[in-house]
Scaffold this motif. Structure first.
Motif, PDB file in Angstrom:
ATOM      1  N   ASN A 164       0.827  -1.211   0.000  1.00  0.00           N
ATOM      2  CA  ASN A 164       0.000   0.000   0.000  1.00  0.00           C
ATOM      3  C   ASN A 164       0.862   1.263   0.000  1.00  0.00           C
ATOM      4  O   ASN A 164       0.546   2.249  -0.671  1.00  0.00           O
ATOM      5  N   ASP A 170       5.051   6.159   4.654  1.00  0.00           N
ATOM      6  CA  ASP A 170       5.421   6.591   3.313  1.00  0.00           C
ATOM      7  C   ASP A 170       5.191   8.090   3.216  1.00  0.00           C
ATOM      8  O   ASP A 170       4.479   8.671   4.029  1.00  0.00           O
ATOM      9  N   LEU A 194     -11.339   3.025   5.371  1.00  0.00           N
ATOM     10  CA  LEU A 194     -10.161   2.173   5.187  1.00  0.00           C
ATOM     11  C   LEU A 194     -10.376   0.693   5.424  1.00  0.00           C
ATOM     12  O   LEU A 194      -9.941  -0.138   4.644  1.00  0.00           O
ATOM     13  N   THR A 230     -11.685   0.510  -2.142  1.00  0.00           N
ATOM     14  CA  THR A 230     -10.394   0.780  -2.764  1.00  0.00           C
ATOM     15  C   THR A 230     -10.492   2.056  -3.591  1.00  0.00           C
ATOM     16  O   THR A 230     -11.548   2.364  -4.132  1.00  0.00           O
ATOM     17  N   THR A 231      -9.393   2.796  -3.642  1.00  0.00           N
ATOM     18  CA  THR A 231      -9.378   3.981  -4.499  1.00  0.00           C
ATOM     19  C   THR A 231      -8.561   3.666  -5.762  1.00  0.00           C
ATOM     20  O   THR A 231      -8.338   4.531  -6.588  1.00  0.00           O
ATOM     21  N   LYS A 232      -8.102   2.389  -5.839  1.00  0.00           N
ATOM     22  CA  LYS A 232      -7.256   2.012  -6.976  1.00  0.00           C
ATOM     23  C   LYS A 232      -8.114   1.381  -8.040  1.00  0.00           C
ATOM     24  O   LYS A 232      -8.112   0.154  -8.207  1.00  0.00           O
ATOM     25  N   GLY A 265      -7.161  -2.582  -7.165  1.00  0.00           N
ATOM     26  CA  GLY A 265      -7.118  -3.077  -5.782  1.00  0.00           C
ATOM     27  C   GLY A 265      -8.338  -3.913  -5.460  1.00  0.00           C
ATOM     28  O   GLY A 265      -9.383  -3.774  -6.090  1.00  0.00           O
ATOM     29  N   THR A 266      -8.179  -4.808  -4.470  1.00  0.00           N
ATOM     30  CA  THR A 266      -9.339  -5.594  -4.048  1.00  0.00           C
ATOM     31  C   THR A 266     -10.057  -4.895  -2.888  1.00  0.00           C
ATOM     32  O   THR A 266     -11.203  -5.184  -2.593  1.00  0.00           O
ATOM     33  N   GLY A 267      -9.339  -4.006  -2.201  1.00  0.00           N
ATOM     34  CA  GLY A 267      -9.928  -3.382  -1.019  1.00  0.00           C
ATOM     35  C   GLY A 267     -10.081  -4.362   0.125  1.00  0.00           C
ATOM     36  O   GLY A 267     -10.888  -4.167   1.021  1.00  0.00           O
ATOM     37  N   LEU A 325      -6.284  -4.180   3.833  1.00  0.00           N
ATOM     38  CA  LEU A 325      -6.283  -3.637   5.194  1.00  0.00           C
ATOM     39  C   LEU A 325      -7.246  -4.396   6.093  1.00  0.00           C
ATOM     40  O   LEU A 325      -6.986  -4.591   7.284  1.00  0.00           O
ATOM     41  N   SER A 371       1.499   8.704   4.940  1.00  0.00           N
ATOM     42  CA  SER A 371       0.763   7.967   5.967  1.00  0.00           C
ATOM     43  C   SER A 371       1.696   7.087   6.781  1.00  0.00           C
ATOM     44  O   SER A 371       2.742   6.664   6.286  1.00  0.00           O
TER      45      SER A 371
HETATM   46  N1  LIG Z   1      -0.268   4.057   2.742  1.00  0.00           N
HETATM   47  C1  LIG Z   1      -1.422   4.514   2.195  1.00  0.00           C
HETATM   48  N2  LIG Z   1      -1.500   5.773   1.702  1.00  0.00           N
HETATM   49  C2  LIG Z   1      -2.652   6.239   1.159  1.00  0.00           C
HETATM   50  N3  LIG Z   1      -3.786   5.514   1.062  1.00  0.00           N
HETATM   51  C3  LIG Z   1      -3.778   4.272   1.518  1.00  0.00           C
HETATM   52  C4  LIG Z   1      -2.609   3.690   2.115  1.00  0.00           C
HETATM   53  N4  LIG Z   1      -2.928   2.433   2.521  1.00  0.00           N
HETATM   54  C5  LIG Z   1      -4.215   2.243   2.159  1.00  0.00           C
HETATM   55  N5  LIG Z   1      -4.726   3.333   1.569  1.00  0.00           N
HETATM   56  C6  LIG Z   1      -6.113   3.493   1.077  1.00  0.00           C
HETATM   57  O1  LIG Z   1      -6.924   2.450   1.590  1.00  0.00           O
HETATM   58  C7  LIG Z   1      -7.546   1.733   0.534  1.00  0.00           C
HETATM   59  C8  LIG Z   1      -7.755   0.298   0.959  1.00  0.00           C
HETATM   60  O2  LIG Z   1      -6.519  -0.360   1.105  1.00  0.00           O
HETATM   61  P1  LIG Z   1      -6.493  -1.947   1.018  1.00  0.00           P
HETATM   62  O3  LIG Z   1      -7.497  -2.496   1.967  1.00  0.00           O
HETATM   63  O4  LIG Z   1      -5.103  -2.425   1.161  1.00  0.00           O
HETATM   64  O5  LIG Z   1      -7.035  -2.241  -0.442  1.00  0.00           O
HETATM   65  P2  LIG Z   1      -6.345  -1.996  -1.866  1.00  0.00           P
HETATM   66  O6  LIG Z   1      -4.877  -1.807  -1.634  1.00  0.00           O
HETATM   67  O7  LIG Z   1      -6.663  -3.247  -2.605  1.00  0.00           O
HETATM   68  O8  LIG Z   1      -7.015  -0.800  -2.450  1.00  0.00           O
HETATM   69  C9  LIG Z   1      -6.651   1.952  -0.659  1.00  0.00           C
HETATM   70  O9  LIG Z   1      -7.353   1.797  -1.883  1.00  0.00           O
HETATM   71  C10 LIG Z   1      -6.188   3.394  -0.428  1.00  0.00           C
HETATM   72  O10 LIG Z   1      -7.179   4.306  -0.843  1.00  0.00           O
END
Ligand SMILES: Nc1ncnc2c1ncn2[C@@H]1O[C@H](COP(=O)(O)OP(=O)(O)O)[C@@H](O)[C@H]1O
Ligand SMILES: [Mg+2]
Length: 385
Positions: A275, A310, A323, A329-331, A335-337, A340, A364
């Motif tokens: 992430n 980071d 989160l 997910t914002t990807k 991303g699978t969301g 986390l 973050s």
């Molecule tokens: N280190 C980070 N910096 C910024 N945004 C983050 C970070 N870690 C997680 N996120 C946000 O949290 C969301 C969910 O993370 P995660 O559950 O790992 O799913 P994914 O990585 O598949 O999107 C990410 O899409 C992102 O928007």
């Protein structure tokens, strides 16, 4: 039901108790008795009365206190209480009613009046109980339908994600097909890359889903937390370098061998570091020199702290709130969301916590704290459960 109702008669005057017992038996009620407040409270538990006739002036615990306590417990508060007392002054009555009594009858009383009141309150209790049963049933149905709605939402998000992968695969297959026709090895390579990356996404999704859906007990064994963190850094080094992101290791040298769940920790750290790398890739500020720092700290209170920070894109308030929600997910399409959500699940199963600190545009820090057992004191020789 009325005639089989159970009355608990509470009075320190034996004659009163005997008289009332006789009268109510004659009317077909079942009765039990108590001669002070302490006995009364005990009898409520054992006898489970439908209604309580309660004297006020009694040794040990008085009627006011008994009433107050019974009305404060969820499983006794709906039992009607009729206070019987020689205290005829208005303030005494008000006090009794204030402390939860449902009715107040002054001694000496007319038995017929008391009998009428008992009948009335027993009917009320039956009605209240029927309504309570109905409400509980409705509550159950509501929870069930909310659960179904959540499942529906999950399936919808999943279908959307799988559809995206399918598009990717189709695109790849199309490119490969065309490349064969044209005998174009460059396009062949592009198509095949697309197929491969989407296969990767499917296996990532399946692993994440399996991880989330199964109840997993930590597999405790002897391990070196710093070595786990080091391995995660090695695994991610290459892809970080591709985007000019530096991974900095900052490991606590006093961290020795501990008894923890190395596989679980590895998954957590890999999720966090991936992430963090993504956060740098998604950062629009090209001026920055991107850094991901992986830190381990041995704390005094039997906890190990892992920090992954980071200086990437950071998060806005809306993202921070969502989160740890599944499939958030914002990807877009990448991303699978679930990362986390799984990280939090593993940390919690390990008796630990995960927290986050983030500033939009600045970066973050994710912190996991987990309890560890000292190898020397745990007596562990290898794997244990
Ligand atoms: N280190 C980070 N910096 C910024 N945004 C983050 C970070 N870690 C997680 N996120 C946000 O949290 C969301 C969910 O993370 P995660 O559950 O790992 O799913 P994914 O990585 O598949 O999107 C990410 O899409 C992102 O928007
Ligand atoms: Mg992730």
């Amino acid at each position: 039901m009325t005639n089989k109702a159970k009355i608990l008669i509470v009075d320190d005057n034996v004659d009163t108790v005997e008289l009332l017992t006789k009268r109510f038996h004659a009317e077909g009620y079942d009765t039990s008795e108590a001669y002070d407040g302490e006995q009364a409270l005990q009898q409520v538990v054992e006898y489970q009365p439908d209604i309580i006739l309660l004297d006020i002036m009694m040794p040990k615990i008085d009627g006011y206190e008994v009433s107050k306590r019974l009305k404060s417990y969820d499983n006794t508060k709906h039992i009607p209480i009729i206070m019987l007392s020689a205290k005829a002054r208005v303030p005494d009555k008000i006090k009794g009613l204030d402390l939860g009594a449902d009715d107040y009858i002054v001694k000496p009383f007319d038995y017929r009046e008391l009998s009428q009141r008992v009948k009335y309150w027993v009917t009320v209790k039956v009605e209240v109980e029927e309504r309570l049963t109905k409400i509980r049933q409705l509550e159950k149905e509501l929870i069930q339908s909310e659960r179904l709605a959540a499942v529906g939402q999950t399936v919808a998000s999943l279908a959307h994600y799988v559809k995206n992968i399918l598009f990717g695969l189709k695109g790849g297959v199309y490119l490969v097909d065309e490349a064969f026709k044209e005998n174009d090895t460059d396009s062949l390579k592009d198509g095949w890359d697309l197929v491969e990356s989407n296969m990767g996404r499917i296996s990532g999704l399946v692993l994440d889903l399996l991880e989330y859906s199964r109840e997993r007990k930590p597999e405790y064994e002897k391990c070196f937390p710093n070595e786990i963190a080091d391995d995660v850094c090695k695994l991610t080094q290459e892809s970080a370098k591709e985007y000019s992101i530096e991974i900095i290791k900052d490991f606590d040298p006093s961290m020795g061998e501990a008894v923890m769940d190395p596989k679980g920790i590895h998954r957590c750290l890999l999720n966090l570091v991936s992430n963090a790398i993504d956060a740098c890739i998604y950062d629009s500020n090209e001026e920055k020199k991107w850094v991901v720092r992986v830190k381990t700290i041995l704390e005094d209170d039997g906890m190990v702290r892992f920090e992954v920070s980071d200086n990437g894109c950071g998060m806005d308030e809306e993202t921070k709130k969502k989160l740890f929600t599944g499939f958030f997910t914002t990807k877009e399409g990448r991303g699978t969301g679930l990362g986390l959500l799984n990280t939090q699940k593993i940390a919690q199963e390990h008796g630990g916590t995960i927290t986050v600190n983030s500033q939009l545009g600045q970066g973050s820090t994710f912190t996991i704290r987990m309890p560890y057992r000292d190898v020397a004191t745990s007596g562990a020789t290898g794997k244990e459960d």
